[in-house]
Design a protein around this motif. Structure first.
Motif, PDB file in Angstrom:
ATOM      1  N   MET A 246       2.205 -19.647 -12.069  1.00 14.38           N
ATOM      2  CA  MET A 246       1.241 -18.601 -11.812  1.00 14.38           C
ATOM      3  C   MET A 246       1.811 -17.638 -10.771  1.00 14.38           C
ATOM      4  SD  MET A 246      -2.752 -18.889 -10.837  1.00 14.38           S
ATOM      5  CE  MET A 246      -2.801 -19.077  -9.088  1.00 14.38           C
ATOM      6  N   PHE A 247       1.630 -16.361 -11.025  1.00 16.36           N
ATOM      7  CA  PHE A 247       2.108 -15.336 -10.097  1.00 16.36           C
ATOM      8  C   PHE A 247       1.106 -15.129  -8.969  1.00 16.36           C
ATOM      9  CE2 PHE A 247       4.624 -14.226 -13.821  1.00 16.36           C
ATOM     10  CZ  PHE A 247       5.868 -14.020 -13.245  1.00 16.36           C
ATOM     11  N   THR A 248       1.615 -14.955  -7.765  1.00 17.80           N
ATOM     12  CA  THR A 248       0.803 -14.711  -6.584  1.00 17.80           C
ATOM     13  C   THR A 248       1.301 -13.450  -5.896  1.00 17.80           C
ATOM     14  OG1 THR A 248       0.528 -17.095  -6.285  1.00 17.80           O
ATOM     15  CG2 THR A 248       0.008 -15.691  -4.391  1.00 17.80           C
ATOM     16  N   LEU A 249       0.382 -12.566  -5.544  1.00 17.35           N
ATOM     17  CA  LEU A 249       0.735 -11.341  -4.835  1.00 17.35           C
ATOM     18  C   LEU A 249       1.236 -11.699  -3.442  1.00 17.35           C
ATOM     19  CD1 LEU A 249       0.763  -8.258  -4.985  1.00 17.35           C
ATOM     20  CD2 LEU A 249      -1.619  -8.266  -4.254  1.00 17.35           C
ATOM     21  N   ALA A 250       2.435 -11.197  -3.093  1.00 14.54           N
ATOM     22  CA  ALA A 250       3.059 -11.587  -1.828  1.00 14.54           C
ATOM     23  C   ALA A 250       3.371 -10.416  -0.919  1.00 14.54           C
ATOM     24  CB  ALA A 250       4.352 -12.352  -2.112  1.00 14.54           C
ATOM     25  N   GLY A 251       3.196  -9.181  -1.409  1.00 20.63           N
ATOM     26  CA  GLY A 251       3.515  -8.032  -0.577  1.00 20.63           C
ATOM     27  C   GLY A 251       3.675  -6.776  -1.398  1.00 20.63           C
ATOM     28  N   VAL A 252       4.346  -5.794  -0.766  1.00 17.03           N
ATOM     29  CA  VAL A 252       4.529  -4.500  -1.423  1.00 17.03           C
ATOM     30  C   VAL A 252       5.753  -3.801  -0.842  1.00 17.03           C
ATOM     31  CG1 VAL A 252       3.002  -3.276   0.208  1.00 17.03           C
ATOM     32  CG2 VAL A 252       3.337  -2.355  -2.099  1.00 17.03           C
ATOM     33  N   ASP A 253       6.480  -3.119  -1.715  1.00 17.81           N
ATOM     34  CA  ASP A 253       7.510  -2.183  -1.284  1.00 17.81           C
ATOM     35  C   ASP A 253       6.899  -0.791  -1.372  1.00 17.81           C
ATOM     36  OD1 ASP A 253       9.523  -4.017  -0.817  1.00 17.81           O
ATOM     37  OD2 ASP A 253      10.575  -3.652  -2.702  1.00 17.81           O
ATOM     38  N   VAL A 254       6.905  -0.063  -0.265  1.00 15.71           N
ATOM     39  CA  VAL A 254       6.357   1.291  -0.221  1.00 15.71           C
ATOM     40  C   VAL A 254       7.519   2.250   0.018  1.00 15.71           C
ATOM     41  CG1 VAL A 254       4.761   2.874   0.921  1.00 15.71           C
ATOM     42  CG2 VAL A 254       4.185   0.443   0.751  1.00 15.71           C
ATOM     43  N   TYR A 255       7.628   3.259  -0.813  1.00 11.43           N
ATOM     44  CA  TYR A 255       8.689   4.250  -0.702  1.00 11.43           C
ATOM     45  C   TYR A 255       8.107   5.502  -0.066  1.00 11.43           C
ATOM     46  CZ  TYR A 255      11.236   1.169  -3.824  1.00 11.43           C
ATOM     47  OH  TYR A 255      11.867   0.085  -4.369  1.00 11.43           O
ATOM     48  N   LEU A 256       8.577   5.807   1.146  1.00 13.23           N
ATOM     49  CA  LEU A 256       8.104   6.983   1.881  1.00 13.23           C
ATOM     50  C   LEU A 256       9.091   8.127   1.736  1.00 13.23           C
ATOM     51  CD1 LEU A 256       6.877   5.726   5.381  1.00 13.23           C
ATOM     52  CD2 LEU A 256       5.537   6.119   3.316  1.00 13.23           C
ATOM     53  N   GLN A 257       8.553   9.330   1.654  1.00 14.32           N
ATOM     54  CA  GLN A 257       9.394  10.516   1.631  1.00 14.32           C
ATOM     55  C   GLN A 257       9.715  10.897   3.074  1.00 14.32           C
ATOM     56  OE1 GLN A 257       7.068  13.197  -0.812  1.00 14.32           O
ATOM     57  NE2 GLN A 257       8.317  12.666  -2.587  1.00 14.32           N
ATOM     58  N   THR A 258      10.843  10.403   3.558  1.00 18.28           N
ATOM     59  CA  THR A 258      11.317  10.702   4.905  1.00 18.28           C
ATOM     60  C   THR A 258      12.809  10.426   4.965  1.00 18.28           C
ATOM     61  OG1 THR A 258      11.084  10.230   7.271  1.00 18.28           O
ATOM     62  CG2 THR A 258      10.723   8.393   5.768  1.00 18.28           C
ATOM     63  N   ASP A 259      13.527  11.192   5.765  1.00 15.87           N
ATOM     64  CA  ASP A 259      14.966  10.991   5.893  1.00 15.87           C
ATOM     65  C   ASP A 259      15.325  10.426   7.267  1.00 15.87           C
ATOM     66  OD1 ASP A 259      14.494  13.170   7.483  1.00 15.87           O
ATOM     67  OD2 ASP A 259      15.980  14.462   6.533  1.00 15.87           O
ATOM     68  N   GLN A 260      14.379   9.705   7.843  1.00 16.72           N
ATOM     69  CA  GLN A 260      14.624   9.059   9.128  1.00 16.72           C
ATOM     70  C   GLN A 260      13.864   7.739   9.179  1.00 16.72           C
ATOM     71  OE1 GLN A 260      12.973  11.501  12.283  1.00 16.72           O
ATOM     72  NE2 GLN A 260      11.675  12.507  10.791  1.00 16.72           N
ATOM     73  N   ILE A 261      14.084   6.969  10.226  1.00 16.76           N
ATOM     74  CA  ILE A 261      13.356   5.706  10.367  1.00 16.76           C
ATOM     75  C   ILE A 261      11.951   6.041  10.850  1.00 16.76           C
ATOM     76  CG2 ILE A 261      13.255   3.497  11.559  1.00 16.76           C
ATOM     77  CD1 ILE A 261      16.322   3.599  11.702  1.00 16.76           C
TER      78      ILE A 261
ATOM     79  N   PHE B 255       2.076  10.272   6.554  1.00 13.82           N
ATOM     80  CA  PHE B 255       3.220   9.948   5.714  1.00 13.82           C
ATOM     81  C   PHE B 255       2.897  10.238   4.251  1.00 13.82           C
ATOM     82  CE2 PHE B 255       3.819   7.076   9.363  1.00 13.82           C
ATOM     83  CZ  PHE B 255       5.081   7.489   9.746  1.00 13.82           C
ATOM     84  N   THR B 256       3.912  10.634   3.508  1.00 11.88           N
ATOM     85  CA  THR B 256       3.775  10.825   2.068  1.00 11.88           C
ATOM     86  C   THR B 256       4.511   9.687   1.386  1.00 11.88           C
ATOM     87  OG1 THR B 256       3.703  13.218   2.309  1.00 11.88           O
ATOM     88  CG2 THR B 256       4.257  12.367   0.130  1.00 11.88           C
ATOM     89  N   TRP B 257       3.763   8.865   0.656  1.00 13.10           N
ATOM     90  CA  TRP B 257       4.415   7.775  -0.059  1.00 13.10           C
ATOM     91  C   TRP B 257       4.576   8.197  -1.522  1.00 13.10           C
ATOM     92  CZ3 TRP B 257       1.489   5.374  -3.857  1.00 13.10           C
ATOM     93  CH2 TRP B 257       0.097   5.522  -3.762  1.00 13.10           C
ATOM     94  N   ALA B 258       5.736   7.905  -2.073  1.00 10.76           N
ATOM     95  CA  ALA B 258       6.071   8.315  -3.436  1.00 10.76           C
ATOM     96  C   ALA B 258       5.793   7.216  -4.449  1.00 10.76           C
ATOM     97  CB  ALA B 258       7.540   8.713  -3.512  1.00 10.76           C
ATOM     98  N   LYS B 259       5.878   5.977  -4.005  1.00 12.07           N
ATOM     99  CA  LYS B 259       5.730   4.850  -4.926  1.00 12.07           C
ATOM    100  C   LYS B 259       5.374   3.614  -4.132  1.00 12.07           C
ATOM    101  CE  LYS B 259       8.565   2.056  -8.041  1.00 12.07           C
ATOM    102  NZ  LYS B 259       9.884   1.907  -8.644  1.00 12.07           N
ATOM    103  N   ALA B 260       4.600   2.732  -4.758  1.00 11.08           N
ATOM    104  CA  ALA B 260       4.315   1.419  -4.179  1.00 11.08           C
ATOM    105  C   ALA B 260       4.508   0.388  -5.283  1.00 11.08           C
ATOM    106  CB  ALA B 260       2.894   1.352  -3.636  1.00 11.08           C
ATOM    107  N   GLN B 261       5.293  -0.633  -4.999  1.00 11.11           N
ATOM    108  CA  GLN B 261       5.582  -1.663  -5.986  1.00 11.11           C
ATOM    109  C   GLN B 261       5.139  -3.007  -5.434  1.00 11.11           C
ATOM    110  OE1 GLN B 261       9.563  -1.554  -7.466  1.00 11.11           O
ATOM    111  NE2 GLN B 261       9.418  -3.552  -8.420  1.00 11.11           N
TER     112      GLN B 261
END
Length: 99
Positions: A1-16, A78-84
């Motif tokens: 069974m799959f369990t949700l464990a987190g998210v990768d969020v892609y932000l539009q930024t060229d710095q930390i 922040f502008t996020w482009a994608k969340a996985q």
């Protein structure tokens, strides 16, 4: 069974970006740019592209937790482009791991 464990969020930024390190059960575990880890620790000397990936992981994560995190990032400007979403199966991570 799959369990949700987190998210990768892609932000539009060229710095930390200065983003929340914790949000509900989600904890920031790393930031990457161009496939290179840039946080935690000292970032490598490199030219940043305009898309930085944030990885948040946690226990008992829900879709609502992820939606709340995305709303908080937007609220902070922040502008996020994608969340996985990230999943485990029987305790095994089913998403990529850094080198």
């Amino acid at each position: 069974m799959f369990t949700l464990a987190g998210v990768d969020v892609y932000l539009q930024t060229d710095q930390i970006p200065d983003v929340p390190k914790e949000h509900g059960p989600l904890k920031l575990v790393m930031m990457m740019n161009r496939g290179m880890r840039v946080w935690p620790g000292e970032p490598p000397q490199m030219h940043f592209l305009d898309l930085t990936r944030l990885r948040y992981e946690g226990e008992g994560v829900t879709t609502e937790d992820i939606e709340s995190l995305l709303a908080e990032l937007s609220k902070k400007g922040f502008t996020w482009a994608k969340a996985q979403k990230l999943f485990t199966e029987d305790g095994e991570k089913k998403y990529s791991q850094p080198y």
